[in-house]
Design a protein around this motif. Structure first.
Motif, PDB file in Angstrom:
ATOM      1  N   ALA A 237      12.884  12.854  -1.242  1.00  0.00           N
ATOM      2  CA  ALA A 237      12.220  12.312  -0.084  1.00  0.00           C
ATOM      3  C   ALA A 237      11.639  10.950  -0.609  1.00  0.00           C
ATOM      4  N   LEU A 238      10.899  11.043  -1.759  1.00  0.00           N
ATOM      5  CA  LEU A 238      10.281   9.948  -2.215  1.00  0.00           C
ATOM      6  C   LEU A 238      10.841   8.687  -2.447  1.00  0.00           C
ATOM      7  N   PHE A 239      12.228   9.160  -3.010  1.00  0.00           N
ATOM      8  CA  PHE A 239      13.184   7.855  -3.331  1.00  0.00           C
ATOM      9  C   PHE A 239      13.630   7.164  -1.864  1.00  0.00           C
TER      10      PHE A 239
ATOM     11  N   LYS B  27      10.522  -4.768   3.029  1.00  0.00           N
ATOM     12  CA  LYS B  27      10.142  -6.033   2.266  1.00  0.00           C
ATOM     13  C   LYS B  27      11.332  -7.140   2.200  1.00  0.00           C
ATOM     14  N   LYS B  28      12.510  -6.404   1.910  1.00  0.00           N
ATOM     15  CA  LYS B  28      13.617  -7.456   1.808  1.00  0.00           C
ATOM     16  C   LYS B  28      14.124  -8.173   3.287  1.00  0.00           C
ATOM     17  N   GLN B  29      14.003  -7.493   4.150  1.00  0.00           N
ATOM     18  CA  GLN B  29      14.006  -8.030   5.736  1.00  0.00           C
ATOM     19  C   GLN B  29      13.139  -9.163   5.905  1.00  0.00           C
TER      20      GLN B  29
ATOM     21  N   LEU C 226       0.962  -1.117  -0.047  1.00  0.00           N
ATOM     22  CA  LEU C 226       0.007  -0.032  -0.037  1.00  0.00           C
ATOM     23  C   LEU C 226       0.859   1.168  -0.015  1.00  0.00           C
ATOM     24  N   LEU C 227       2.032   1.274   0.762  1.00  0.00           N
ATOM     25  CA  LEU C 227       2.866   2.368   0.983  1.00  0.00           C
ATOM     26  C   LEU C 227       3.457   2.684  -0.476  1.00  0.00           C
ATOM     27  N   SER C 228       4.010   1.461  -1.096  1.00  0.00           N
ATOM     28  CA  SER C 228       4.608   1.720  -2.234  1.00  0.00           C
ATOM     29  C   SER C 228       3.571   2.089  -3.467  1.00  0.00           C
ATOM     30  N   ALA C 229       2.441   1.825  -3.345  1.00  0.00           N
ATOM     31  CA  ALA C 229       1.698   2.334  -4.401  1.00  0.00           C
ATOM     32  C   ALA C 229       1.211   3.873  -4.022  1.00  0.00           C
ATOM     33  N   SER C 230       0.879   4.335  -2.801  1.00  0.00           N
ATOM     34  CA  SER C 230       0.909   5.639  -2.603  1.00  0.00           C
ATOM     35  C   SER C 230       2.139   6.537  -3.011  1.00  0.00           C
ATOM     36  N   ILE C 231       3.173   6.025  -2.636  1.00  0.00           N
ATOM     37  CA  ILE C 231       4.544   6.792  -3.162  1.00  0.00           C
ATOM     38  C   ILE C 231       4.742   6.937  -4.608  1.00  0.00           C
TER      39      ILE C 231
ATOM     40  N   LYS D  19      13.232   3.468  -0.841  1.00  0.00           N
ATOM     41  CA  LYS D  19      14.273   2.549  -0.414  1.00  0.00           C
ATOM     42  C   LYS D  19      14.007   1.962   1.104  1.00  0.00           C
ATOM     43  N   ASN D  20      13.370   2.855   1.864  1.00  0.00           N
ATOM     44  CA  ASN D  20      12.844   2.134   3.102  1.00  0.00           C
ATOM     45  C   ASN D  20      11.983   1.153   3.127  1.00  0.00           C
ATOM     46  N   VAL D  21      10.859   1.593   2.408  1.00  0.00           N
ATOM     47  CA  VAL D  21       9.997   0.379   2.252  1.00  0.00           C
ATOM     48  C   VAL D  21      10.484  -0.987   1.548  1.00  0.00           C
ATOM     49  N   GLU D  22      11.307  -0.594   0.524  1.00  0.00           N
ATOM     50  CA  GLU D  22      12.004  -1.895   0.045  1.00  0.00           C
ATOM     51  C   GLU D  22      12.890  -2.818   1.013  1.00  0.00           C
TER      52      GLU D  22
END
Length: 70
Positions: A43-45, A55-57, A16-21, A49-52
């Motif tokens: 900031a969006l970048f 997801k990676k963790q 959801l966060l990724s889609a909003s960004i 990165k933080n959302v990814e």
């Protein structure tokens, strides 16, 4: 709450966060102010990165759980 459920819920929130960004990117040019847009894009970048990273963790945790079962 069990770990698989927590992973599933966290991944859903990340999606959801990724889609909003992603939806925010095309809106920024409407500000018509290059310095502000540049800061917003940075900031969006960082948000992406933080959302990814989250997801990676989650993926690593799932793999670790799978390897512990064998």
């Amino acid at each position: 709450m069990e770990r698989p459920e927590a992973i599933h819920l966290l991944r859903a929130e990340c999606n959801l966060l990724s889609a909003s960004i992603t939806r925010m990117h095309p809106i920024a040019p409407g500000l018509q102010d290059a310095p502000t847009q540049a800061e917003i894009f940075k900031a969006l970048f960082e948000l992406t990165k933080n959302v990814e990273t989250v997801k990676k963790q989650l993926m690593r945790l799932e793999r670790r759980d799978d390897s512990e079962l064998t």
